[in-house]
Design a protein around this motif. Sequence first.
Motif, PDB file in Angstrom:
ATOM      1  N   LYS A 183      -2.955 -67.275   1.462  1.00 17.68           N
ATOM      2  CA  LYS A 183      -2.494 -66.312   2.462  1.00 17.68           C
ATOM      3  C   LYS A 183      -3.160 -64.936   2.358  1.00 17.68           C
ATOM      4  O   LYS A 183      -3.573 -64.359   3.350  1.00 17.68           O
ATOM      5  CB  LYS A 183      -0.983 -66.137   2.316  1.00 17.68           C
ATOM      6  N   GLY A 184      -3.235 -64.428   1.136  1.00 27.09           N
ATOM      7  CA  GLY A 184      -3.765 -63.068   1.072  1.00 27.09           C
ATOM      8  C   GLY A 184      -4.009 -62.547  -0.319  1.00 27.09           C
ATOM      9  O   GLY A 184      -3.986 -63.294  -1.308  1.00 27.09           O
ATOM     10  N   VAL A 185      -4.251 -61.227  -0.349  1.00 27.35           N
ATOM     11  CA  VAL A 185      -4.515 -60.532  -1.605  1.00 27.35           C
ATOM     12  C   VAL A 185      -3.608 -59.320  -1.734  1.00 27.35           C
ATOM     13  O   VAL A 185      -3.197 -58.734  -0.743  1.00 27.35           O
ATOM     14  CB  VAL A 185      -5.976 -60.040  -1.700  1.00 27.35           C
ATOM     15  N   ILE A 223      -0.397 -65.470  -2.912  1.00 19.96           N
ATOM     16  CA  ILE A 223      -1.129 -64.206  -2.826  1.00 19.96           C
ATOM     17  C   ILE A 223      -1.805 -63.963  -4.169  1.00 19.96           C
ATOM     18  O   ILE A 223      -1.165 -64.098  -5.223  1.00 19.96           O
ATOM     19  CB  ILE A 223      -0.165 -63.045  -2.495  1.00 19.96           C
ATOM     20  N   VAL A 224      -3.085 -63.639  -4.137  1.00 15.28           N
ATOM     21  CA  VAL A 224      -3.820 -63.398  -5.381  1.00 15.28           C
ATOM     22  C   VAL A 224      -3.973 -61.893  -5.587  1.00 15.28           C
ATOM     23  O   VAL A 224      -4.380 -61.176  -4.675  1.00 15.28           O
ATOM     24  CB  VAL A 224      -5.215 -64.065  -5.337  1.00 15.28           C
ATOM     25  N   ASN A 225      -3.620 -61.437  -6.766  1.00 11.83           N
ATOM     26  CA  ASN A 225      -3.748 -60.021  -7.092  1.00 11.83           C
ATOM     27  C   ASN A 225      -5.214 -59.683  -7.368  1.00 11.83           C
ATOM     28  O   ASN A 225      -5.861 -60.329  -8.200  1.00 11.83           O
ATOM     29  CB  ASN A 225      -2.878 -59.697  -8.320  1.00 11.83           C
ATOM     30  N   ASP A 226      -5.736 -58.714  -6.642  1.00 12.17           N
ATOM     31  CA  ASP A 226      -7.043 -58.113  -6.903  1.00 12.17           C
ATOM     32  C   ASP A 226      -8.268 -58.994  -6.583  1.00 12.17           C
ATOM     33  O   ASP A 226      -9.252 -58.497  -6.049  1.00 12.17           O
ATOM     34  CB  ASP A 226      -7.108 -57.624  -8.359  1.00 12.17           C
ATOM     35  N   ARG A 227      -8.227 -60.275  -6.944  1.00 10.13           N
ATOM     36  CA  ARG A 227      -9.424 -61.124  -6.849  1.00 10.13           C
ATOM     37  C   ARG A 227      -9.588 -61.711  -5.458  1.00 10.13           C
ATOM     38  O   ARG A 227      -9.130 -62.826  -5.170  1.00 10.13           O
ATOM     39  CB  ARG A 227      -9.369 -62.243  -7.893  1.00 10.13           C
ATOM     40  N   ARG A 253      -0.644 -62.795 -10.407  1.00  7.19           N
ATOM     41  CA  ARG A 253      -1.110 -61.499 -10.933  1.00  7.19           C
ATOM     42  C   ARG A 253      -1.375 -61.688 -12.416  1.00  7.19           C
ATOM     43  O   ARG A 253      -0.500 -61.524 -13.255  1.00  7.19           O
ATOM     44  CB  ARG A 253      -0.016 -60.452 -10.707  1.00  7.19           C
ATOM     45  N   GLU A 254      -2.593 -62.076 -12.697  1.00  8.79           N
ATOM     46  CA  GLU A 254      -2.980 -62.409 -14.071  1.00  8.79           C
ATOM     47  C   GLU A 254      -4.176 -61.529 -14.403  1.00  8.79           C
ATOM     48  O   GLU A 254      -5.323 -61.977 -14.390  1.00  8.79           O
ATOM     49  CB  GLU A 254      -3.312 -63.907 -14.153  1.00  8.79           C
TER      50      GLU A 254
END
Length: 202
Positions: free
Chosen positions: A76-78, A62-66, A35-36
């Motif tokens: 895995k996911g967002v 897990i990537v925040n937003d992007r 989460r950057e």
Amino acid sequence: MERQLHIISTGKQPLDQFVAICARVHPYVDAIHVREKMKTAREISEFLTALIKQGVPPRKIIVNDRIDVAVVFGVKGVQLAHHSLSVRKVKHHFPSLSIGCSVHSIAEAMEAEESGADYCIYGHVFATGSKVGVPPRGIESLRSVVNHVNIPVIAIGGIHSNNAEQVLKAGAQGIAVMSAVFFADDPVSEAKKLAKIVKKMV
Ligand SMILES: Cc1nc(C(=O)O)sc1CCOP(=O)(O)O
């Protein structure tokens, strides 16, 4: 879903420091959120490349937003927020991505479920340095959210080893922490301690 321990990047730590901690703690956690929010897709991709190179399994990332970055890296996911693309659209176009939704009320949690989110993260439960000036929502509000949806609710905000059990007892399916691990003197022992609490509550 088994109870889960998620850890979330602070947005403040340099890549090397973040990745060094993740390389040591990933065996004890279920998900690592990148989460950057102030970084570009290119910069976030450097975080992912480094994590994977250091042995963090993509199925734990897990990537925040992007959504774009998550798809390109096959993680895995967002984790989506109100300013992100809608859960429905992301689910439609990328059905294999796990979709978490950040929510702050019963209504938002119900909407996340209705839209097809796989789980939601609700907070902030306790006071946290990350949300200064906004009063914490408390354990009872967490319990209400849990009682209004069928998807797993992960609790966030001010959670440490001394209060994690309380949120699990309120029905949270897991916890998400930032400072408890990333700002700990000994991140590995803190992650182990939290994992033990989360898993023993199963
Ligand atoms: C990223 C984040 N989201 C929150 C929300 O309430 O949605 S609270 C939060 C920060 C959590 O940090 P710490 O574990 O250090 O309290």
